[in-house]
Design a protein around this motif. Sequence first.
Motif, PDB file in Angstrom:
ATOM      1  N   UNK A  94      79.417  39.477  86.007  1.00 56.05           N
ATOM      2  CA  UNK A  94      78.603  39.692  84.805  1.00 56.05           C
ATOM      3  C   UNK A  94      78.161  38.365  84.194  1.00 56.05           C
ATOM      4  N   UNK A  95      77.061  38.408  83.477  1.00 55.07           N
ATOM      5  CA  UNK A  95      76.577  37.282  82.667  1.00 55.07           C
ATOM      6  C   UNK A  95      76.910  37.642  81.224  1.00 55.07           C
ATOM      7  N   UNK A  96      77.953  36.986  80.683  1.00 57.63           N
ATOM      8  CA  UNK A  96      78.400  37.254  79.317  1.00 57.63           C
ATOM      9  C   UNK A  96      78.027  36.069  78.442  1.00 57.63           C
ATOM     10  N   UNK A  97      77.549  36.360  77.238  1.00 56.43           N
ATOM     11  CA  UNK A  97      77.179  35.297  76.299  1.00 56.43           C
ATOM     12  C   UNK A  97      77.934  35.469  74.994  1.00 56.43           C
ATOM     13  N   UNK A  98      78.504  34.384  74.509  1.00 55.44           N
ATOM     14  CA  UNK A  98      79.124  34.348  73.189  1.00 55.44           C
ATOM     15  C   UNK A  98      78.188  33.549  72.290  1.00 55.44           C
ATOM     16  N   UNK A  99      77.604  34.216  71.307  1.00 56.49           N
ATOM     17  CA  UNK A  99      76.584  33.586  70.472  1.00 56.49           C
ATOM     18  C   UNK A  99      77.082  33.445  69.043  1.00 56.49           C
ATOM     19  N   UNK A 100      76.961  32.234  68.489  1.00 53.71           N
ATOM     20  CA  UNK A 100      77.380  32.002  67.113  1.00 53.71           C
ATOM     21  C   UNK A 100      77.020  30.592  66.687  1.00 53.71           C
ATOM     22  N   UNK A 101      77.129  30.307  65.402  1.00 57.15           N
ATOM     23  CA  UNK A 101      76.784  28.964  64.897  1.00 57.15           C
ATOM     24  C   UNK A 101      77.874  27.949  65.178  1.00 57.15           C
ATOM     25  N   UNK A 102      77.576  26.678  64.956  1.00 59.03           N
ATOM     26  CA  UNK A 102      78.598  25.641  65.037  1.00 59.03           C
ATOM     27  C   UNK A 102      79.714  25.967  64.060  1.00 59.03           C
ATOM     28  N   UNK A 103      80.947  25.743  64.494  1.00 59.20           N
ATOM     29  CA  UNK A 103      82.079  26.012  63.629  1.00 59.20           C
ATOM     30  C   UNK A 103      82.583  27.434  63.675  1.00 59.20           C
ATOM     31  N   UNK A 104      81.986  28.276  64.531  1.00 64.42           N
ATOM     32  CA  UNK A 104      82.384  29.683  64.575  1.00 64.42           C
ATOM     33  C   UNK A 104      83.590  29.928  65.465  1.00 64.42           C
ATOM     34  N   UNK A 105      83.977  28.951  66.281  1.00 64.58           N
ATOM     35  CA  UNK A 105      85.134  29.096  67.156  1.00 64.58           C
ATOM     36  C   UNK A 105      84.789  29.241  68.622  1.00 64.58           C
ATOM     37  N   UNK A 106      83.491  29.265  68.959  1.00 65.28           N
ATOM     38  CA  UNK A 106      83.132  29.551  70.345  1.00 65.28           C
ATOM     39  C   UNK A 106      83.505  28.423  71.305  1.00 65.28           C
ATOM     40  N   UNK A 107      83.374  27.165  70.874  1.00 60.26           N
ATOM     41  CA  UNK A 107      83.762  26.056  71.748  1.00 60.26           C
ATOM     42  C   UNK A 107      85.263  26.022  71.958  1.00 60.26           C
ATOM     43  N   UNK A 108      86.024  26.344  70.919  1.00 60.01           N
ATOM     44  CA  UNK A 108      87.476  26.425  71.065  1.00 60.01           C
ATOM     45  C   UNK A 108      87.852  27.495  72.076  1.00 60.01           C
ATOM     46  N   UNK A 109      87.186  28.636  71.997  1.00 57.11           N
ATOM     47  CA  UNK A 109      87.477  29.720  72.927  1.00 57.11           C
ATOM     48  C   UNK A 109      87.207  29.305  74.372  1.00 57.11           C
ATOM     49  N   UNK A 110      86.073  28.670  74.623  1.00 58.14           N
ATOM     50  CA  UNK A 110      85.770  28.265  75.994  1.00 58.14           C
ATOM     51  C   UNK A 110      86.706  27.156  76.472  1.00 58.14           C
ATOM     52  N   UNK A 111      87.158  26.314  75.556  1.00 56.18           N
ATOM     53  CA  UNK A 111      88.120  25.268  75.930  1.00 56.18           C
ATOM     54  C   UNK A 111      89.451  25.877  76.353  1.00 56.18           C
ATOM     55  N   UNK A 112      89.835  26.976  75.712  1.00 59.06           N
ATOM     56  CA  UNK A 112      91.057  27.681  76.109  1.00 59.06           C
ATOM     57  C   UNK A 112      90.842  28.355  77.464  1.00 59.06           C
ATOM     58  N   UNK A 113      89.663  28.954  77.648  1.00 59.55           N
ATOM     59  CA  UNK A 113      89.334  29.572  78.936  1.00 59.55           C
ATOM     60  C   UNK A 113      89.419  28.554  80.068  1.00 59.55           C
ATOM     61  N   UNK A 114      88.941  27.344  79.795  1.00 59.48           N
ATOM     62  CA  UNK A 114      88.906  26.298  80.820  1.00 59.48           C
ATOM     63  C   UNK A 114      90.231  25.558  80.942  1.00 59.48           C
ATOM     64  N   UNK A 115      91.241  25.998  80.198  1.00 63.76           N
ATOM     65  CA  UNK A 115      92.582  25.407  80.231  1.00 63.76           C
ATOM     66  C   UNK A 115      92.608  23.964  79.743  1.00 63.76           C
ATOM     67  N   UNK A 116      91.727  23.666  78.799  1.00 66.30           N
ATOM     68  CA  UNK A 116      91.714  22.346  78.168  1.00 66.30           C
ATOM     69  C   UNK A 116      92.553  22.364  76.894  1.00 66.30           C
ATOM     70  N   UNK A 117      92.510  23.501  76.196  1.00 65.31           N
ATOM     71  CA  UNK A 117      93.322  23.681  74.995  1.00 65.31           C
ATOM     72  C   UNK A 117      94.251  24.873  75.192  1.00 65.31           C
ATOM     73  N   UNK A 118      95.339  24.891  74.421  1.00 68.23           N
ATOM     74  CA  UNK A 118      96.293  25.990  74.477  1.00 68.23           C
ATOM     75  C   UNK A 118      96.029  26.987  73.355  1.00 68.23           C
ATOM     76  N   UNK A 119      96.280  28.249  73.625  1.00 70.25           N
ATOM     77  CA  UNK A 119      96.179  29.285  72.594  1.00 70.25           C
ATOM     78  C   UNK A 119      97.402  29.230  71.694  1.00 70.25           C
ATOM     79  N   UNK A 120      97.282  29.830  70.514  1.00 68.94           N
ATOM     80  CA  UNK A 120      98.429  29.969  69.617  1.00 68.94           C
ATOM     81  C   UNK A 120      99.172  31.269  69.909  1.00 68.94           C
ATOM     82  N   UNK A 121      98.413  32.346  70.116  1.00 62.35           N
ATOM     83  CA  UNK A 121      99.020  33.637  70.443  1.00 62.35           C
ATOM     84  C   UNK A 121      97.995  34.504  71.161  1.00 62.35           C
ATOM     85  N   UNK A 122      98.470  35.645  71.679  1.00 62.30           N
ATOM     86  CA  UNK A 122      97.603  36.535  72.427  1.00 62.30           C
ATOM     87  C   UNK A 122      97.688  36.253  73.917  1.00 62.30           C
TER      88      UNK A 122
END
Length: 312
Positions: A30-58
């Motif tokens: 699938x082609x999935x898009x996460x759309x939102x403004x700067x500061x919305x959390x989307x870059x943090x989410x992709x960094x966790x997906x890419x194993x660059x940052x760690x999640x807090x929970x979940x």
Amino acid sequence: MEAVKIENLAKRYGKNEVLKDINLSVPDGQFYCLMGPNGSGKTTLTSILASIKNKTSGSISIYGKPPEHARNLIGYMPQENFSSAALTGRENLLYFAGLMGYSSRDAAKISAELLKQVGLLGDADKMVSKYSGGMRKRLELATVLFEGIKLLILDEPTTGLDPAARRNFFELVSEFRKKNITVFLITHIGADAELADMIGLIDNGKIIAQDSPDNLKRNNLQKNTLTVETKTRNERIKKILAAFNRGSEVVEAENGYKISSDDIAEDIPLIIRELDRQGFEVIRLESTSATLEDVFFKLTGHSVKKTTGGNF
């Protein structure tokens, strides 16, 4: 099979909760898009997906594996340029191929193949410092698509590109999708998001809506949208237009002011007459198709292109 599965994901920095109870799944291919403004959390989410940052929970999985165990399946293209301007395009690819463990012979072969696929074989031995913005993005796309990659993560890949370069970039992405590569795009550009199969709208760390582009517009926008372009721009014009917008906030876009209209045939002559009466010249006034930016504004009350204190 699910390429990405996220359940109740949260990320906090001290008391600052950047991601709040994120739930989403992306089927294989699938082609999935996460759309939102700067500061919305989307870059943090992709960094966790890419194993660059760690999640807090979940929980989060990539093809059934935790991100840190699925790195060989992920091609991650951050927003900032990461290719070396001091090397040629070919030298950049050879360097990354070496990091992937390819022998010198295999690295040379696959680098040439990738350069050909992204249309840069003729410029392979040119210094990247001489590349245009679009060429550099194509090179960097090649560097994250070595054999075995199943999930392509793109963080604001077309920011700063002109329309032709943006179109060329996504034509390449479309070609790579034919290899059954799953695409996870984050963007604030509605035109880019329109290309996706499924969109998640994110604001203040929460996903506020998920659906196909057409369904998001159909289910959230009942009114027509009018774009009003005037010779000058100021707060008085916005106040005039707000009266026709039934008191709602007027959206200021690149091509003019946007307002909603219950009755285009009635509103257009009234708007022109009132602006003219108060000394403002209308250059263009037209009904425009509903956009994903309009959906985002309807759901949040602010523009997807707002700026905040951080790029999370």
